[in-house]
Design an enzyme around this catalytic site. Structure first.
Site, PDB file in Angstrom:
ATOM      1  N   SER A 177      84.103  45.752 -29.127  1.00 15.12           N
ATOM      2  CA  SER A 177      83.351  44.958 -28.156  1.00 15.12           C
ATOM      3  C   SER A 177      81.873  44.902 -28.509  1.00 15.12           C
ATOM      4  O   SER A 177      81.254  43.831 -28.437  1.00 15.12           O
ATOM      5  CB  SER A 177      83.504  45.540 -26.746  1.00 15.12           C
ATOM      6  OG  SER A 177      84.785  45.263 -26.258  1.00 15.12           O
ATOM      7  N   GLN A 233      85.071  52.548 -22.649  1.00 19.19           N
ATOM      8  CA  GLN A 233      84.112  51.443 -22.807  1.00 19.19           C
ATOM      9  C   GLN A 233      82.905  51.784 -23.684  1.00 19.19           C
ATOM     10  O   GLN A 233      82.497  50.984 -24.523  1.00 19.19           O
ATOM     11  CB  GLN A 233      83.615  50.999 -21.440  1.00 19.19           C
ATOM     12  CG  GLN A 233      84.220  49.680 -21.024  1.00 19.19           C
ATOM     13  CD  GLN A 233      83.885  49.311 -19.593  1.00 19.19           C
ATOM     14  OE1 GLN A 233      83.191  50.030 -18.891  1.00 19.19           O
ATOM     15  NE2 GLN A 233      84.392  48.175 -19.166  1.00 19.19           N
ATOM     16  N   ARG A 282      90.979  49.648 -25.395  1.00 15.45           N
ATOM     17  CA  ARG A 282      90.080  48.765 -24.635  1.00 15.45           C
ATOM     18  C   ARG A 282      90.210  49.102 -23.152  1.00 15.45           C
ATOM     19  O   ARG A 282      90.549  48.257 -22.330  1.00 15.45           O
ATOM     20  CB  ARG A 282      90.440  47.293 -24.891  1.00 15.45           C
ATOM     21  CG  ARG A 282      90.661  46.904 -26.338  1.00 15.45           C
ATOM     22  CD  ARG A 282      89.465  47.152 -27.227  1.00 15.45           C
ATOM     23  NE  ARG A 282      88.381  46.212 -27.079  1.00 15.45           N
ATOM     24  CZ  ARG A 282      88.315  45.013 -27.635  1.00 15.45           C
ATOM     25  NH1 ARG A 282      89.310  44.593 -28.376  1.00 15.45           N
ATOM     26  NH2 ARG A 282      87.273  44.236 -27.479  1.00 15.45           N
ATOM     27  N   TYR A 292      95.685  41.865 -24.691  1.00 11.64           N
ATOM     28  CA  TYR A 292      95.434  40.929 -25.787  1.00 11.64           C
ATOM     29  C   TYR A 292      96.303  39.684 -25.648  1.00 11.64           C
ATOM     30  O   TYR A 292      97.332  39.700 -24.975  1.00 11.64           O
ATOM     31  CB  TYR A 292      95.761  41.580 -27.127  1.00 11.64           C
ATOM     32  CG  TYR A 292      94.737  42.591 -27.574  1.00 11.64           C
ATOM     33  CD1 TYR A 292      93.513  42.183 -28.090  1.00 11.64           C
ATOM     34  CD2 TYR A 292      94.996  43.948 -27.492  1.00 11.64           C
ATOM     35  CE1 TYR A 292      92.577  43.104 -28.515  1.00 11.64           C
ATOM     36  CE2 TYR A 292      94.057  44.878 -27.916  1.00 11.64           C
ATOM     37  CZ  TYR A 292      92.851  44.444 -28.434  1.00 11.64           C
ATOM     38  OH  TYR A 292      91.928  45.358 -28.853  1.00 11.64           O
ATOM     39  N   ASP A 321      83.722  51.583 -27.381  1.00  9.22           N
ATOM     40  CA  ASP A 321      84.445  50.386 -27.822  1.00  9.22           C
ATOM     41  C   ASP A 321      83.609  49.601 -28.843  1.00  9.22           C
ATOM     42  O   ASP A 321      82.841  48.706 -28.491  1.00  9.22           O
ATOM     43  CB  ASP A 321      84.768  49.540 -26.581  1.00  9.22           C
ATOM     44  CG  ASP A 321      85.569  48.297 -26.895  1.00  9.22           C
ATOM     45  OD1 ASP A 321      85.761  48.001 -28.090  1.00  9.22           O
ATOM     46  OD2 ASP A 321      85.978  47.612 -25.944  1.00  9.22           O
TER      47      ASP A 321
HETATM   48  P1  NAD Z   1      90.260  39.134 -29.723  1.00  9.59           P
HETATM   49  O1  NAD Z   1      89.112  39.250 -30.682  1.00  9.59           O
HETATM   50  O2  NAD Z   1      91.523  39.869 -30.010  1.00  9.59           O
HETATM   51  O3  NAD Z   1      90.616  37.583 -29.557  1.00  9.59           O
HETATM   52  C1  NAD Z   1      89.614  36.652 -29.166  1.00  9.59           C
HETATM   53  C2  NAD Z   1      90.183  35.698 -28.173  1.00  9.59           C
HETATM   54  O4  NAD Z   1      91.102  34.807 -28.797  1.00  9.59           O
HETATM   55  C3  NAD Z   1      90.959  36.353 -27.032  1.00  9.59           C
HETATM   56  O5  NAD Z   1      90.309  36.065 -25.801  1.00  9.59           O
HETATM   57  C4  NAD Z   1      92.334  35.726 -27.120  1.00  9.59           C
HETATM   58  O6  NAD Z   1      92.932  35.516 -25.853  1.00  9.59           O
HETATM   59  C5  NAD Z   1      92.027  34.418 -27.817  1.00  9.59           C
HETATM   60  N1  NAD Z   1      93.199  33.740 -28.399  1.00  9.59           N
HETATM   61  C6  NAD Z   1      94.220  34.290 -29.104  1.00  9.59           C
HETATM   62  N2  NAD Z   1      95.114  33.343 -29.443  1.00  9.59           N
HETATM   63  C7  NAD Z   1      94.652  32.173 -28.962  1.00  9.59           C
HETATM   64  C8  NAD Z   1      95.129  30.846 -28.996  1.00  9.59           C
HETATM   65  N3  NAD Z   1      96.276  30.514 -29.591  1.00  9.59           N
HETATM   66  N4  NAD Z   1      94.386  29.899 -28.378  1.00  9.59           N
HETATM   67  C9  NAD Z   1      93.226  30.215 -27.751  1.00  9.59           C
HETATM   68  N5  NAD Z   1      92.725  31.443 -27.686  1.00  9.59           N
HETATM   69  C10 NAD Z   1      93.426  32.428 -28.292  1.00  9.59           C
HETATM   70  O7  NAD Z   1      89.779  39.489 -28.238  1.00  9.59           O
HETATM   71  P2  NAD Z   1      88.774  40.614 -27.748  1.00  9.59           P
HETATM   72  O8  NAD Z   1      87.448  40.024 -27.523  1.00  9.59           O
HETATM   73  O9  NAD Z   1      88.873  41.754 -28.674  1.00  9.59           O
HETATM   74  O10 NAD Z   1      89.403  40.976 -26.339  1.00  9.59           O
HETATM   75  C11 NAD Z   1      90.781  41.321 -26.251  1.00  9.59           C
HETATM   76  C12 NAD Z   1      91.167  41.722 -24.854  1.00  9.59           C
HETATM   77  O11 NAD Z   1      90.640  42.990 -24.542  1.00  9.59           O
HETATM   78  C13 NAD Z   1      90.659  40.806 -23.772  1.00  9.59           C
HETATM   79  O12 NAD Z   1      91.660  40.704 -22.783  1.00  9.59           O
HETATM   80  C14 NAD Z   1      89.475  41.497 -23.214  1.00  9.59           C
HETATM   81  O13 NAD Z   1      89.180  41.120 -21.896  1.00  9.59           O
HETATM   82  C15 NAD Z   1      89.961  42.910 -23.293  1.00  9.59           C
HETATM   83  N6  NAD Z   1      88.859  43.866 -23.314  1.00  9.59           N
HETATM   84  C16 NAD Z   1      88.873  44.864 -22.368  1.00  9.59           C
HETATM   85  C17 NAD Z   1      87.834  45.795 -22.374  1.00  9.59           C
HETATM   86  C18 NAD Z   1      87.802  46.897 -21.369  1.00  9.59           C
HETATM   87  O14 NAD Z   1      88.542  46.885 -20.422  1.00  9.59           O
HETATM   88  N7  NAD Z   1      86.983  47.878 -21.559  1.00  9.59           N
HETATM   89  C19 NAD Z   1      86.827  45.715 -23.307  1.00  9.59           C
HETATM   90  C20 NAD Z   1      86.871  44.684 -24.257  1.00  9.59           C
HETATM   91  C21 NAD Z   1      87.914  43.778 -24.257  1.00  9.59           C
END
Ligand code: NAD
Length: 367
Positions: free
Chosen positions: A132, A126, A121, A225, A129
């Site tokens: 996403s 990007q 990620r 994460y 991904d």
């Molecule tokens: P995910 O599907 O793994 O999880 C969804 C959400 O659930 C997350 O925001 C997580 O913080 C939340 N969560 C987990 N446990 C929880 C709890 N006990 N209570 C409340 N919320 C809880 O997440 P994702 O959408 O795959 O994103 C994961 C990370 O990757 C994020 O930090 C996101 O910003 C990052 N990301 C970065 C990029 C990039 O830089 N290119 C792209 C996509 C995602």
């Protein structure tokens, strides 16, 4: 380089791993493409459109000759094992961690297995991904599913027949899917509240015009994460969320912790506090569920509150989900092609981490 595109249509899967645009790009790279007949139908792409882009349409890829690169949406199938020979590669959402036997079997056959879920990620990755892109589609679809099931309008309406208050939407888990759910619910006029364990999401939630619930937060891991929370924090969290859950008309939960069961955020006793007619969409139902009692791809009725656990949300917007996913795959393949032939660099910062099975006898693959 001969690329193969499977038809993976089932009652829960309408997506396809290529579009006419990606097919044309593969051909520009010097490749040839075979597509199974009907592969794009549920994503709004006809065989004729794939054909016009330069693909050969076949009833089965097993009739298409040697496939060097198989592009897939989902897990490996029995047919894939018979199709792929030593030196070939397969890219798809192969579900590593849950389908490791199939991945290992193909790897032993000399096939390089690349799981799109493992693309890092990072900013560099990007455009590749897939988690996403598909979470974006799923978050959008979750709100539409909830809004058409809810016996209420989402926006406030001021009419001659009276004023209708806006629906209250609560989003728990504000990753990619959650942010898209918030944005979609806001566009439809709902009053939106949200919460995530990661503190930086407060600002993201507020920038979308939604309200952030003041419950415990904690720092993410080095990969960005969420980490699993201890039981004391989890209990405090559930307590503080209970009032917001009880007050919501539509609850959408998306919370996940990679490699772990999804955290339980809403206990059954709290679902009982919701008004009859309210709707819950538990997007984590396939990995254990955020809401007690939710079941994958089932509707559970708790005193008139319907809990949905759809695992096919991205597929519900199959055309655009496929368009984005096909672009992710095109960028991956583009990164692996040198002078028209496939050169898999296991040290590449994007490709390397996504390789879940690399044949032992080879350091790389070239076709
Ligand atoms: P995910 O599907 O793994 O999880 C969804 C959400 O659930 C997350 O925001 C997580 O913080 C939340 N969560 C987990 N446990 C929880 C709890 N006990 N209570 C409340 N919320 C809880 O997440 P994702 O959408 O795959 O994103 C994961 C990370 O990757 C994020 O930090 C996101 O910003 C990052 N990301 C970065 C990029 C990039 O830089 N290119 C792209 C996509 C995602």
């Amino acid at each position: 380089m001969h690329l193969g595109i499977r038809s993976e249509r089932t009652h829960l899967e309408g997506r396809v791993a290529a579009t006419p645009q990606s097919v044309a790009s593969f051909i520009d790279m010097g490749g040839s493409v075979s597509v199974e007949s009907g592969a794009g139908t549920l994503a709004g792409i006809t065989d004729a459109q794939f054909g016009e882009a330069g693909a050969t349409i076949v009833n089965s890829l097993s009739d298409a000759g040697t496939i060097d690169v198989l592009l897939k949406v989902g897990r490996l199938s029995e047919a894939d094992k018979h199709l792929l020979a030593r030196g070939s590669a397969v890219l798809g959402m192969l579900d590593p961690g849950n389908d490791d036997d199939a991945i290992a079997e193909l790897t032993r056959q000399g096939v390089t297995c690349i799981a799109m879920e493992r693309v890092p990620r990072s900013t560099l990755a990007q455009s590749m991904d897939a988690l996403s892109s598909q979470a974006t589609a799923a978050g959008y679809a979750a709100v539409l599913m909830g809004s058409t099931t809810l016996p209420k309008f989402l926006p406030m309406l001021v009419t001659a027949a009276g004023t209708v208050p806006p629906a209250r939407v609560l989003v728990l888990g504000v990753g990619v899917a959650g942010l898209q759910a918030i944005a979609t619910a806001k566009r439809l006029g709902a009053v939106v509240t949200a919460y995530d364990i990661r503190p930086e999401t407060k600002e993201q939630v507020e920038s979308l015009g939604a309200k952030f619930i003041d419950a415990p937060t904690q720092q993410m891991d080095e990969g960005g994460y969420a980490r699993a929370v201890d039981e004391e924090t989890a209990a405090e969290q559930r307590q503080l969320l209970a009032d917001a859950v009880a007050a919501s008309d539509l609850l959408i939960t998306t919370a996940q912790v990679p490699g772990r069961r999804a955290p339980l955020l809403v206990e059954s006793s709290v679902v009982h506090l919701m008004a009859p007619g309210s709707v819950v969409i538990d997007m984590a139902a396939g990995s254990g569920g955020n809401v007690e009692g939710s079941m994958p791809d089932e509707v559970v009725d708790v005193n008139g509150v319907r809990i949905f656990g759809p695992t096919d949300l991205a597929s519900r917007v199959a055309a655009d989900a496929s368009r984005m996913y096909a672009r992710n795959l095109l960028e991956m393949v583009n990164r692996m092609v040198v002078d028209g032939s496939l050169q898999i660099d296991t040290e590449d910062p994007v490709i390397g981490p996504a390789i879940v099975g690399v044949p032992e006898t080879e350091e790389g693959v070239s076709t």
